[in-house]
Design a protein around this motif. Structure first.
Motif, PDB file in Angstrom:
ATOM      1  N   ALA B 348      56.495  83.407  49.653  1.00 34.06           N
ATOM      2  CA  ALA B 348      55.840  82.439  48.908  1.00 34.06           C
ATOM      3  C   ALA B 348      56.663  81.531  49.076  1.00 34.06           C
ATOM      4  N   VAL B 349      57.649  81.467  48.893  1.00 38.01           N
ATOM      5  CA  VAL B 349      58.800  79.975  48.507  1.00 38.01           C
ATOM      6  C   VAL B 349      58.496  79.640  50.041  1.00 38.01           C
ATOM      7  N   GLU B 350      58.981  79.992  51.134  1.00 36.68           N
ATOM      8  CA  GLU B 350      58.962  79.568  52.618  1.00 36.68           C
ATOM      9  C   GLU B 350      57.545  79.089  52.822  1.00 36.68           C
ATOM     10  N   GLU B 351      56.440  79.668  52.453  1.00 32.25           N
ATOM     11  CA  GLU B 351      55.445  79.104  52.835  1.00 32.25           C
ATOM     12  C   GLU B 351      54.582  77.133  52.386  1.00 32.25           C
ATOM     13  N   THR B 352      55.502  77.978  50.852  1.00 31.90           N
ATOM     14  CA  THR B 352      55.141  76.697  49.810  1.00 31.90           C
ATOM     15  C   THR B 352      56.065  75.103  50.503  1.00 31.90           C
ATOM     16  N   ARG B 353      56.933  75.899  50.239  1.00 29.82           N
ATOM     17  CA  ARG B 353      58.460  74.711  50.998  1.00 29.82           C
ATOM     18  C   ARG B 353      57.780  73.865  52.311  1.00 29.82           C
ATOM     19  N   ALA B 354      57.621  74.868  53.880  1.00 24.81           N
ATOM     20  CA  ALA B 354      56.367  74.102  54.214  1.00 24.81           C
ATOM     21  C   ALA B 354      55.158  73.269  54.029  1.00 24.81           C
ATOM     22  N   ASP B 355      54.383  73.945  53.870  1.00 25.06           N
ATOM     23  CA  ASP B 355      53.301  73.218  52.898  1.00 25.06           C
ATOM     24  C   ASP B 355      53.602  71.842  52.416  1.00 25.06           C
ATOM     25  N   ILE B 356      54.588  71.619  51.343  1.00 27.24           N
ATOM     26  CA  ILE B 356      54.919  70.770  50.635  1.00 27.24           C
ATOM     27  C   ILE B 356      55.461  69.878  51.916  1.00 27.24           C
ATOM     28  N   ALA B 357      56.616  70.225  52.463  1.00 24.42           N
ATOM     29  CA  ALA B 357      56.721  69.330  53.753  1.00 24.42           C
ATOM     30  C   ALA B 357      55.826  68.984  54.843  1.00 24.42           C
ATOM     31  N   GLY B 358      54.851  69.299  54.273  1.00 23.97           N
ATOM     32  CA  GLY B 358      53.716  69.359  55.761  1.00 23.97           C
ATOM     33  C   GLY B 358      53.016  67.890  54.732  1.00 23.97           C
ATOM     34  N   SER B 359      53.043  67.722  53.907  1.00 19.26           N
ATOM     35  CA  SER B 359      51.924  66.895  52.626  1.00 19.26           C
ATOM     36  C   SER B 359      52.902  65.817  52.874  1.00 19.26           C
ATOM     37  N   PRO B 360      51.922  64.936  52.537  1.00 20.94           N
ATOM     38  CA  PRO B 360      52.501  63.428  52.146  1.00 20.94           C
ATOM     39  C   PRO B 360      53.035  62.974  51.134  1.00 20.94           C
ATOM     40  N   ILE B 361      53.630  63.974  49.552  1.00 21.11           N
ATOM     41  CA  ILE B 361      54.262  63.897  48.649  1.00 21.11           C
ATOM     42  C   ILE B 361      55.417  65.095  49.220  1.00 21.11           C
TER      43      ILE B 361
END
Lengths: 455, 455
Positions: B348-361
């Protein structure tokens, strides 16, 4: 109630539906003194879908539905007070999943706690709630059971993480999740745990498991009087010692247990304690407890470090019920419990002891005093109405006393039929709130009627 | 809604009733990103009887009632979404009683946790639930708050033993007792804790206190990656080590905290841990944790035994929010939380980290990972709708991901207005059951409308 129509629709259950007198009568008696009429029929569902179909049929025809686990409850919870259908969950007794990493198990409601723990043995995990009787997990959830280990591991309130429940109308809902906590809306799991089958029929439980303690130590110690033993409990709790169990037996209970088990114990109140933890941890805790106990007049402090010594100790405690029954041959027992704030425990136990001593019947006292919870096992001759009335009077006075001291009319046995009359005194207008919730979820009042809520 | 009539009847409050624009506007903004209209008026009750009278007046005239504690909730709970009257409990902030022997305190809802603990200091007891913000106890109960110490001491669910509540119609009920446990009927306390003011207005709380730990030790350690840190948490929990706190900070959160506090920390994920117990106990636990951490790749393991070192460590953690805000000057934060089973935490944490990393913020992640609970602090430029939309999208995906992994859409922030849209996905038909309970207790829908239940 259109029973014939319902029975014809329930025929899909085949030989898992019975109207045989022997079967129905078997479901009209529990371990309690409370008697009820028999159900009109008994169903043995095997799946959630079957329970849902049964609920739809019963609701359509106005048939009361009462769940049955192991029949070990003490206030008549599983008795079909209004007749109708009893759903016996003994065929829904599987462990559906164990998640060792998350320390969770998903089980069906009919499994007993001993069967669950046998199933878990190889995992190094266990389910700690232990009400004494080999109750079903569904029943334990519905009565919010606790027992000897609640002080450390919590009651069913703390150890049920989620439920699958069939509502009166046959709708299936799930509450909770596999996450350790949540703040997503009303805590329906907590509302349903302790609802005594009046809001829904539990078909699945997600349970918290705990690691088998690395080291365990136990001890028994005798005190000169009730106050010494109880004050020792209070002091130990306040010191923050992480007790796994701390059980109290009064002189009468000790005498009965000693006679039954063939052990020699001084005829005074005793405490049985157990610590769970690391080897260093339990040794340190044991030493500290010994110091506290001695300052409260403890004599004959005996450690039981070896597994067989501990087993002997707790076997004696777990056999207290037959031991006490045997102390007055031919008697039956009316078992009642209350729970009070720790600060009021000595007063509550001593007053109760004196009250029983002044009555015509014997009644040893014992309990999970670390929680402020204690029981009187009132021994009456069957078919002696005067003794039954005396027992009822003592139990009523225990409940009143618990309320006067800031406590509750039952710590772990529940309301069922036996304690309905005390609900207004404990809850005042909040009892009507319980009734409003019941009305909202079961408008026809078909789920376990005659129990818990205003009738 | 007949506001004028209600206001004229509420005039009994004198200058403790305000319709001033400034006062109403002040109660239309909380620490969250959620905005709402202002209430029409704000009342400052001083007694339960006043709250009951206010409720009777509001119900008679169809005026919405929203409770206000400290305004620190994160999902808009205290905002008057439908206008009406906000009841600001800041004048009901007394400690009514402390019972050291029973380790209980009875408080009014407006007291903050810091004020309560300051009041308790001389008793050797404390109230452990710590959501970070200096929230009011009433608000903490209503959102089922938890925080850094929940792993050891439980959430508000475990630490509220009883409540006094004013229902929509002005009736005053009491739930629970001073006994440590009860099985006397539906657990209304547990139903009300987490109900976000939608079922009643809390006017008094009975809280469990805990002994100040005799010894405390803390540590900070760096891990090469998220998986190492999270697996270390999982292993520690499964070993049964009695952690008091175990907090995770990802690389982004560590960088922000280091910059803010002027400390030098390696730019990798970190864990902060704390043990409470006896001197021997915490030393043993610390040693064992060190072994587990090292096998999971921990580097730079630092113990903080001295009180000032621990204070520095937790000050850094508690100031993570301003530190992270400062890491993107001029930004505001959308703070969201989810909670998952421990076994799914790394994923959950790793997917979230990657999701945020791929976002503009940017969005540092941190949390109370011993419970499977973590937060993303999503940093957006105010008045940039594209960034707000990106944050909303990330938060929605976090909630969906938590459900997919068997978890919950919020571990401790609650539903309020912000997460209403996710309730059907989490609860399915059980959400309608919540609605039925709401309807039964508040048929006009006047208590905190627009929150938690189906609208």
């Amino acid at each position: 109630m259109r029973l014939d129509l319902a029975l014809s629709e329930l025929a899909f259950l085949g030989n898992r539906l019975s109207t045989a007198r022997a079967v129905c009568d078997q479901h009209s008696q529990s371990e309690s003194h409370i008697r009820s009429r028999s159900p009109d029929a008994v169903a043995y569902p095997e799946t959630t879908a079957e329970v849902a179909q049964i609920a739809r049929i019963c609701t359509r025809h106005g048939i009361p539905m009462t769940g049955w686990g192991a029949g070990t409850s003490l206030e008549g919870h599983a008795l079909a007070a209004h007749g109708g259908l009893t759903l016996d969950f003994s065929r829904m007794n599987a462990v559906l999943a164990v998640y060792p990493e998350d320390m969770l198990a998903v089980v069906q409601p009919g499994i007993t706690r001993e069967a669950l723990n046998a199933d878990l043995r190889a995992t190094g995990l266990f389910f700690p709630v232990d009400p004494g009787a080999n109750a079903s997990l569904g029943g334990m959830a519905m009565t919010r059971a606790s027992g000897t280990t609640a002080l450390r591991y919590g009651t069913m309130r703390h150890n049920v993480l989620g439920l699958e429940v069939v509502l009166a109308n046959g709708q299936i809902i799930r509450t909770g999740s596999c996450a350790p906590k949540s703040s997503a809306g009303y805590d329906l799991t907590a509302l349903l745990v302790g609802s005594e089958g009046t809001l829904g029929l539990v078909t699945e439980l997600t349970l918290r498991l705990h690691g088998q303690p690395e080291a365990v130590s136990a001890a028994i110690c005798a005190f000169p009087d009730i106050a010494g033993a109880v004050d020792c409990v209070t002091a130990t709790i306040q010191m923050g010692l992480p007790l796994a169990r701390i059980e109290f037996l009064d002189t009468e209970a000790v005498a009965a247990c000693a006679a039954w088990s063939g052990q020699t114990l001084p005829p005074t109140p005793h405490l049985l304690v157990e610590f769970h933890g690391s080897p260093h941890g339990v040794a340190e805790q044991a030493e500290r407890f010994g110091d506290i106990a001695r300052t409260h007049g403890c004599r004959g402090f005996q450690w039981a470090k070896a597994q067989e010594d501990r087993a002997r100790l707790w076997k004696m405690r777990h056999q207290a019920y037959p031991a006490i029954l045997a102390s007055r041959p031919g008697s039956t027992a009316i078992v009642t419990d209350v729970c009070v704030p720790i600060s009021a425990l000595a007063e509550a136990v001593e007053e109760t002891r004196a009250d029983i001593a002044g009555s015509p019947i014997p009644g040893p006292i014992l309990g999970h005093v670390g929680d402020g919870n204690f029981h009187a096992i009132l021994l009456v001759r069957p078919d002696d109405p005067a003794e039954a009335a005396a027992a009822k009077h003592l139990a009523d006075r225990m409940a009143d006393r618990a309320l006067r001291l800031g406590g509750t009319i039952t710590g772990e046995h529940g309301i069922g039929m036996g304690k309905l009359g005390h609900m207004p005194a404990e809850h005042g207008p909040a009892w009507a709130v319980m009734g409003a919730i019941k009305q909202a979820l079961d408008p026809q009042g078909l789920l376990n009627p005659g129990k818990l809520v205003p009738q």
